[in-house]
Scaffold this motif. Sequence first.
Motif, mmCIF file in Angstrom:
data_model
loop_
_atom_site.group_PDB
_atom_site.id
_atom_site.type_symbol
_atom_site.label_atom_id
_atom_site.label_comp_id
_atom_site.label_asym_id
_atom_site.label_seq_id
_atom_site.Cartn_x
_atom_site.Cartn_y
_atom_site.Cartn_z
ATOM 1 N N LEU A 72 0.845 -1.190 0.000
ATOM 2 C CA LEU A 72 0.000 0.000 0.000
ATOM 3 C C LEU A 72 0.884 1.246 0.000
ATOM 4 O O LEU A 72 2.031 1.189 0.451
ATOM 5 N N PRO A 73 0.395 2.358 -0.518
ATOM 6 C CA PRO A 73 1.237 3.561 -0.593
ATOM 7 C C PRO A 73 1.553 4.144 0.786
ATOM 8 O O PRO A 73 0.773 3.983 1.728
ATOM 9 N N GLY A 74 2.696 4.807 0.866
ATOM 10 C CA GLY A 74 3.096 5.496 2.083
ATOM 11 C C GLY A 74 3.652 4.580 3.140
ATOM 12 O O GLY A 74 3.750 3.368 2.962
ATOM 13 N N ASP A 75 4.038 5.186 4.250
ATOM 14 C CA ASP A 75 4.474 4.418 5.409
ATOM 15 C C ASP A 75 4.318 5.272 6.654
ATOM 16 O O ASP A 75 4.121 6.478 6.577
ATOM 17 N N GLY A 76 4.371 4.614 7.783
ATOM 18 C CA GLY A 76 4.283 5.301 9.066
ATOM 19 C C GLY A 76 5.652 5.287 9.724
ATOM 20 O O GLY A 76 6.370 4.295 9.645
ATOM 21 N N GLY A 77 6.027 6.356 10.376
ATOM 22 C CA GLY A 77 7.348 6.421 10.979
ATOM 23 C C GLY A 77 7.311 6.531 12.480
ATOM 24 O O GLY A 77 6.322 6.976 13.063
ATOM 25 N N ASP A 78 8.410 6.103 13.103
ATOM 26 C CA ASP A 78 8.588 6.204 14.555
ATOM 27 C C ASP A 78 7.438 5.578 15.324
ATOM 28 O O ASP A 78 6.809 6.214 16.183
ATOM 29 N N ALA A 106 13.387 -7.874 -2.055
ATOM 30 C CA ALA A 106 13.874 -8.351 -3.351
ATOM 31 C C ALA A 106 13.270 -7.587 -4.523
ATOM 32 O O ALA A 106 13.976 -7.230 -5.464
ATOM 33 N N ASN A 107 11.978 -7.309 -4.471
ATOM 34 C CA ASN A 107 11.304 -6.739 -5.630
ATOM 35 C C ASN A 107 11.048 -5.242 -5.563
ATOM 36 O O ASN A 107 10.908 -4.605 -6.602
ATOM 37 N N LEU A 108 10.946 -4.702 -4.362
ATOM 38 C CA LEU A 108 10.638 -3.277 -4.230
ATOM 39 C C LEU A 108 11.614 -2.559 -3.299
ATOM 40 O O LEU A 108 11.330 -1.467 -2.816
ATOM 41 N N GLY A 109 12.742 -3.160 -3.030
ATOM 42 C CA GLY A 109 13.694 -2.618 -2.060
ATOM 43 C C GLY A 109 14.102 -1.182 -2.310
ATOM 44 O O GLY A 109 14.297 -0.414 -1.358
ATOM 45 N N ASP A 110 14.192 -0.781 -3.564
ATOM 46 C CA ASP A 110 14.593 0.596 -3.882
ATOM 47 C C ASP A 110 13.531 1.624 -3.509
ATOM 48 O O ASP A 110 13.820 2.815 -3.460
ATOM 49 N N GLU A 111 12.317 1.189 -3.245
ATOM 50 C CA GLU A 111 11.241 2.114 -2.893
ATOM 51 C C GLU A 111 11.181 2.407 -1.393
ATOM 52 O O GLU A 111 10.365 3.202 -0.951
ATOM 53 N N PHE A 112 12.039 1.753 -0.636
ATOM 54 C CA PHE A 112 12.052 1.930 0.815
ATOM 55 C C PHE A 112 13.261 2.758 1.221
ATOM 56 O O PHE A 112 14.328 2.656 0.615
ATOM 57 N N ASP A 113 13.069 3.549 2.281
ATOM 58 C CA ASP A 113 14.227 4.195 2.885
ATOM 59 C C ASP A 113 15.107 3.099 3.474
ATOM 60 O O ASP A 113 14.618 2.039 3.856
ATOM 61 N N LYS A 114 16.379 3.336 3.558
ATOM 62 C CA LYS A 114 17.325 2.323 4.041
ATOM 63 C C LYS A 114 17.327 2.275 5.571
ATOM 64 O O LYS A 114 18.343 2.473 6.232
ATOM 65 N N VAL A 115 16.147 2.003 6.125
ATOM 66 C CA VAL A 115 15.949 1.936 7.573
ATOM 67 C C VAL A 115 15.168 0.665 7.902
ATOM 68 O O VAL A 115 14.833 -0.120 7.018
ATOM 69 N N ALA A 116 14.834 0.496 9.177
ATOM 70 C CA ALA A 116 14.119 -0.695 9.648
ATOM 71 C C ALA A 116 12.611 -0.480 9.615
ATOM 72 O O ALA A 116 12.114 0.578 9.993
#
Length: 162
Positions: A72-78, A106-116
Amino acid sequence: MTAVTLEDIEEKQAQLEADHARIGQLIKQFKEQPRATEYRVDAATIPLAPGERLAGPIYAEDGTLDYYLIKLPGDGGDLSHADAIAYASGRGGKVPNRREGRLLMANLGDEFDKVAYWLEETYEHNSAYAWYQYFGDGGQYYGHKSAALRAVAVRRFIPSVI
């Protein structure tokens, strides 16, 4: 006509037993050798809402298609682990499980910030901890559920048979 002796019969029996053993070994060898297989991919129409991304298929243990994973689009932080689960649920999705986290990497890794990003599962050796996917190196680790990590929501699309 030549007379048949007990020795002739026993010799023939020993030869047949040796042939049976050799044929048994050939059958075993045949069963163990790799075989060509065929995998049929059925066409599916996967509806995506604006901003959603198809991560890919998830297969059942028997190799059949189980479902398609959609980010799904977006993400929640902290967010704590409990807040991450509530965040995903509020968006009509779920926090990905460990297997889905690997597929996202594997398939969408570039769309994520390099965090946990939190994963669904609690760490099996201590319920105060849960698993997370680290998009910096692709590894999965566990951290205290109160830690402030990111969250992403996914949904599972199961193609129906009509």
